[in-house]
Design a protein around this motif. Sequence first.
Motif, PDB file in Angstrom:
ATOM      1  N   GLU A 339       0.806  -1.217   0.000  1.00 19.46           N
ATOM      2  CA  GLU A 339       0.000   0.000   0.000  1.00 19.46           C
ATOM      3  C   GLU A 339       0.843   1.272   0.000  1.00 19.46           C
ATOM      4  OE1 GLU A 339      -2.580  -0.374   3.332  1.00 19.46           O
ATOM      5  OE2 GLU A 339      -4.054  -1.609   2.268  1.00 19.46           O
ATOM      6  N   HIS A 340       2.093   1.171   0.494  1.00 17.70           N
ATOM      7  CA  HIS A 340       2.893   2.379   0.638  1.00 17.70           C
ATOM      8  C   HIS A 340       4.229   2.306  -0.098  1.00 17.70           C
ATOM      9  CE1 HIS A 340       0.023   3.792   3.590  1.00 17.70           C
ATOM     10  NE2 HIS A 340       0.090   2.602   4.155  1.00 17.70           N
ATOM     11  N   GLY A 341       4.472   1.227  -0.829  1.00 15.96           N
ATOM     12  CA  GLY A 341       5.743   1.088  -1.547  1.00 15.96           C
ATOM     13  C   GLY A 341       5.656   1.631  -2.955  1.00 15.96           C
ATOM     14  N   ASN A 342       5.869   2.927  -3.095  1.00 15.29           N
ATOM     15  CA  ASN A 342       5.708   3.573  -4.407  1.00 15.29           C
ATOM     16  C   ASN A 342       6.706   3.070  -5.443  1.00 15.29           C
ATOM     17  OD1 ASN A 342       3.609   5.337  -3.545  1.00 15.29           O
ATOM     18  ND2 ASN A 342       5.138   6.581  -2.476  1.00 15.29           N
ATOM     19  N   ALA A 343       7.896   2.650  -4.982  1.00 18.20           N
ATOM     20  CA  ALA A 343       8.941   2.217  -5.923  1.00 18.20           C
ATOM     21  C   ALA A 343       9.065   0.703  -5.999  1.00 18.20           C
ATOM     22  CB  ALA A 343      10.287   2.826  -5.508  1.00 18.20           C
ATOM     23  N   LEU A 344       8.175  -0.002  -5.314  1.00 18.17           N
ATOM     24  CA  LEU A 344       8.284  -1.457  -5.231  1.00 18.17           C
ATOM     25  C   LEU A 344       8.138  -2.111  -6.603  1.00 18.17           C
ATOM     26  CD1 LEU A 344       8.725  -3.354  -2.817  1.00 18.17           C
ATOM     27  CD2 LEU A 344       6.254  -3.755  -2.778  1.00 18.17           C
ATOM     28  N   GLU A 345       9.101  -3.005  -6.914  1.00 16.87           N
ATOM     29  CA  GLU A 345       9.093  -3.690  -8.210  1.00 16.87           C
ATOM     30  C   GLU A 345       8.787  -5.171  -8.082  1.00 16.87           C
ATOM     31  OE1 GLU A 345      12.891  -2.949  -9.936  1.00 16.87           O
ATOM     32  OE2 GLU A 345      12.539  -0.796 -10.233  1.00 16.87           O
ATOM     33  N   GLU A 346       9.202  -5.799  -6.967  1.00 21.30           N
ATOM     34  CA  GLU A 346       8.974  -7.236  -6.781  1.00 21.30           C
ATOM     35  C   GLU A 346       8.614  -7.537  -5.342  1.00 21.30           C
ATOM     36  OE1 GLU A 346      11.983  -9.418 -10.017  1.00 21.30           O
ATOM     37  OE2 GLU A 346      12.377  -9.511  -7.864  1.00 21.30           O
ATOM     38  N   MET A 347       7.653  -8.439  -5.179  1.00 21.20           N
ATOM     39  CA  MET A 347       7.384  -9.028  -3.868  1.00 21.20           C
ATOM     40  C   MET A 347       7.325 -10.544  -4.056  1.00 21.20           C
ATOM     41  SD  MET A 347       4.372  -8.372  -1.053  1.00 21.20           S
ATOM     42  CE  MET A 347       5.106  -6.818  -0.513  1.00 21.20           C
ATOM     43  N   ILE A 348       8.209 -11.245  -3.328  1.00 27.70           N
ATOM     44  CA  ILE A 348       8.360 -12.686  -3.519  1.00 27.70           C
ATOM     45  C   ILE A 348       7.950 -13.412  -2.243  1.00 27.70           C
ATOM     46  CG2 ILE A 348      10.007 -14.545  -3.992  1.00 27.70           C
ATOM     47  CD1 ILE A 348      11.670 -12.552  -5.573  1.00 27.70           C
ATOM     48  N   PHE A 349       7.136 -14.460  -2.396  1.00 26.11           N
ATOM     49  CA  PHE A 349       6.748 -15.333  -1.290  1.00 26.11           C
ATOM     50  C   PHE A 349       7.358 -16.708  -1.536  1.00 26.11           C
ATOM     51  CE2 PHE A 349       3.497 -12.132  -1.847  1.00 26.11           C
ATOM     52  CZ  PHE A 349       3.231 -11.696  -0.558  1.00 26.11           C
ATOM     53  N   ARG A 350       8.153 -17.184  -0.579  1.00 28.39           N
ATOM     54  CA  ARG A 350       8.829 -18.477  -0.735  1.00 28.39           C
ATOM     55  C   ARG A 350       8.383 -19.445   0.346  1.00 28.39           C
ATOM     56  NH1 ARG A 350      14.643 -16.794   0.175  1.00 28.39           N
ATOM     57  NH2 ARG A 350      14.887 -19.018   0.463  1.00 28.39           N
ATOM     58  N   TRP A 351       8.273 -20.717  -0.046  1.00 23.06           N
ATOM     59  CA  TRP A 351       7.979 -21.789   0.907  1.00 23.06           C
ATOM     60  C   TRP A 351       9.023 -22.892   0.765  1.00 23.06           C
ATOM     61  CZ3 TRP A 351       4.221 -19.138  -1.700  1.00 23.06           C
ATOM     62  CH2 TRP A 351       3.185 -18.562  -0.931  1.00 23.06           C
ATOM     63  N   ASP A 352       9.066 -23.756   1.730  1.00 26.79           N
ATOM     64  CA  ASP A 352       9.916 -24.945   1.674  1.00 26.79           C
ATOM     65  C   ASP A 352       9.031 -26.138   2.014  1.00 26.79           C
ATOM     66  OD1 ASP A 352      11.893 -26.779   1.605  1.00 26.79           O
ATOM     67  OD2 ASP A 352      12.970 -26.085   3.375  1.00 26.79           O
ATOM     68  N   CYS A 353       8.367 -26.695   1.007  1.00 23.66           N
ATOM     69  CA  CYS A 353       7.392 -27.762   1.245  1.00 23.66           C
ATOM     70  C   CYS A 353       7.248 -28.601  -0.024  1.00 23.66           C
ATOM     71  CB  CYS A 353       6.047 -27.166   1.656  1.00 23.66           C
ATOM     72  SG  CYS A 353       5.364 -25.994   0.460  1.00 23.66           S
ATOM     73  N   ASP A 354       6.441 -29.649   0.052  1.00 21.24           N
ATOM     74  CA  ASP A 354       6.248 -30.488  -1.132  1.00 21.24           C
ATOM     75  C   ASP A 354       5.424 -29.722  -2.170  1.00 21.24           C
ATOM     76  OD1 ASP A 354       3.279 -31.144  -0.850  1.00 21.24           O
ATOM     77  OD2 ASP A 354       4.036 -31.905   1.064  1.00 21.24           O
ATOM     78  N   GLU A 355       5.455 -30.204  -3.396  1.00 27.43           N
ATOM     79  CA  GLU A 355       4.858 -29.474  -4.511  1.00 27.43           C
ATOM     80  C   GLU A 355       3.349 -29.285  -4.369  1.00 27.43           C
ATOM     81  OE1 GLU A 355       6.061 -27.802  -7.129  1.00 27.43           O
ATOM     82  OE2 GLU A 355       8.015 -28.070  -6.194  1.00 27.43           O
ATOM     83  N   ALA A 356       2.671 -30.301  -3.876  1.00 28.85           N
ATOM     84  CA  ALA A 356       1.210 -30.200  -3.732  1.00 28.85           C
ATOM     85  C   ALA A 356       0.835 -29.101  -2.733  1.00 28.85           C
ATOM     86  CB  ALA A 356       0.633 -31.549  -3.283  1.00 28.85           C
ATOM     87  N   LYS A 357       1.524 -29.084  -1.613  1.00 31.69           N
ATOM     88  CA  LYS A 357       1.262 -28.073  -0.598  1.00 31.69           C
ATOM     89  C   LYS A 357       1.636 -26.689  -1.104  1.00 31.69           C
ATOM     90  CE  LYS A 357       1.913 -27.286   4.356  1.00 31.69           C
ATOM     91  NZ  LYS A 357       2.580 -27.778   5.596  1.00 31.69           N
ATOM     92  N   PHE A 358       2.760 -26.620  -1.826  1.00 31.97           N
ATOM     93  CA  PHE A 358       3.190 -25.330  -2.384  1.00 31.97           C
ATOM     94  C   PHE A 358       2.157 -24.796  -3.377  1.00 31.97           C
ATOM     95  CE2 PHE A 358       5.159 -23.418  -6.194  1.00 31.97           C
ATOM     96  CZ  PHE A 358       5.462 -22.176  -5.652  1.00 31.97           C
TER      97      PHE A 358
END
Length: 396
Positions: A339-358
């Motif tokens: 909401e406040h990141g005017n210059a934001l270019e990327e936001m990444i969400f990472r998990w460490d789990c099996d493919e189905a759960k991911f």
Amino acid sequence: MKFDRTKFKKFVYHVLANSSLDLNSFRISCSDLYSISTVYQWIEAAVLRNIKQLHLSFCSEDLFKHIELPHCLVTCDSLQVLRVFLYEQRRFILPNFTGFQSLRVLELKNVELYKDYLVKNFLESLPLLEDLSLIDCAINKLQILYISCPKLKNLRLDNRNLFSFEDLYDVDFLCDCIKIVCPKLLFFEFRAFLALKYIFRSLGLVKKAVIHPEEFPSECMDYMFRGNCSLESLSTSIYILCYSLCPSGVPVSLPHLKTLELTIGSDTPVISKFIRFLTHLPHLESLHLIIEEKYIWWEDWKLDEAETRGILTRHLKRVEFLIYYKQKQILDLARCLLEHGNALEEMIFRWDCDEAKFHKKSLETMEEVSKFHKASSNVKLITLNEISYYRFSGKP
């Protein structure tokens, strides 16, 4: 091609002895299959070929035998890179005479360093050394580990695999003092190298630092970076950052810091202190949060509107979350950043789990985040599993 021990030994001799060409790189990895004298003969043959890079992975059959490098190797004028790994830790006796005059890269792994003056004098005698790594090296027999190298650019001290948690509070595993004086150092990685006292001097040119010791006195961190106008990348825990770099509530100013990676655990300080530090980072572009503990007091991370607007500098371009627990609270934080990141270019969400759960978590997250207001119209939302993350980032 497979050889038995005798044939392999003959093969190595044949390769080393039957050519007049210089040898650029030679790697020996033989555990304790061959005697130390045999390994030394191979080293001598490589030296005669003007070896430039030598990688030694071996071990003595004798549990009580100390390891010393042969004289011919120490005095080899062509050697530029030396990496030594012992399969079983042994006392490593450094030479007490001048040598390695062309050595630029030195890595010692799983060795026991012995006698302060030998270590100190040896490192000081390497006029061209630029890269030093001490990995899983026992230093508890030293009163002081003194690293003073005038041209050193990269220093890595990493003993994470050497100690259990209980060892952290056992003085028998501690060196009395670690002293580092490296005026041209650019990269500094410090993980679980334990001592009763730390002295860091002349580190004002460091551009990238990775500080993750289990126990680290706050005054060292403060002294290390106060007045540092060069630091561009820092990886540490949020606890060390807030309590070591915000002494008495006054944050250390790091005017050129562009990348900040923080590990967040159960000892996380309240967010107000974290925000206070971020406001002193005018050029921060990448913020990477690793949420690894299950029991975080998330009420300490609640934000009001004024604090929310103060989180981001106008330069923040990239935010990354490594998610283990509490996905809802992380999404709340992500909403604030979006909401406040005017210059934001990327936001990444990472998990460490099996493919189905991911796959399930990824769909849920993207569906939720797509509803958030975004101050930057160009921001990309990315979900990654750990395997694909390393392929995507290009990291080893």
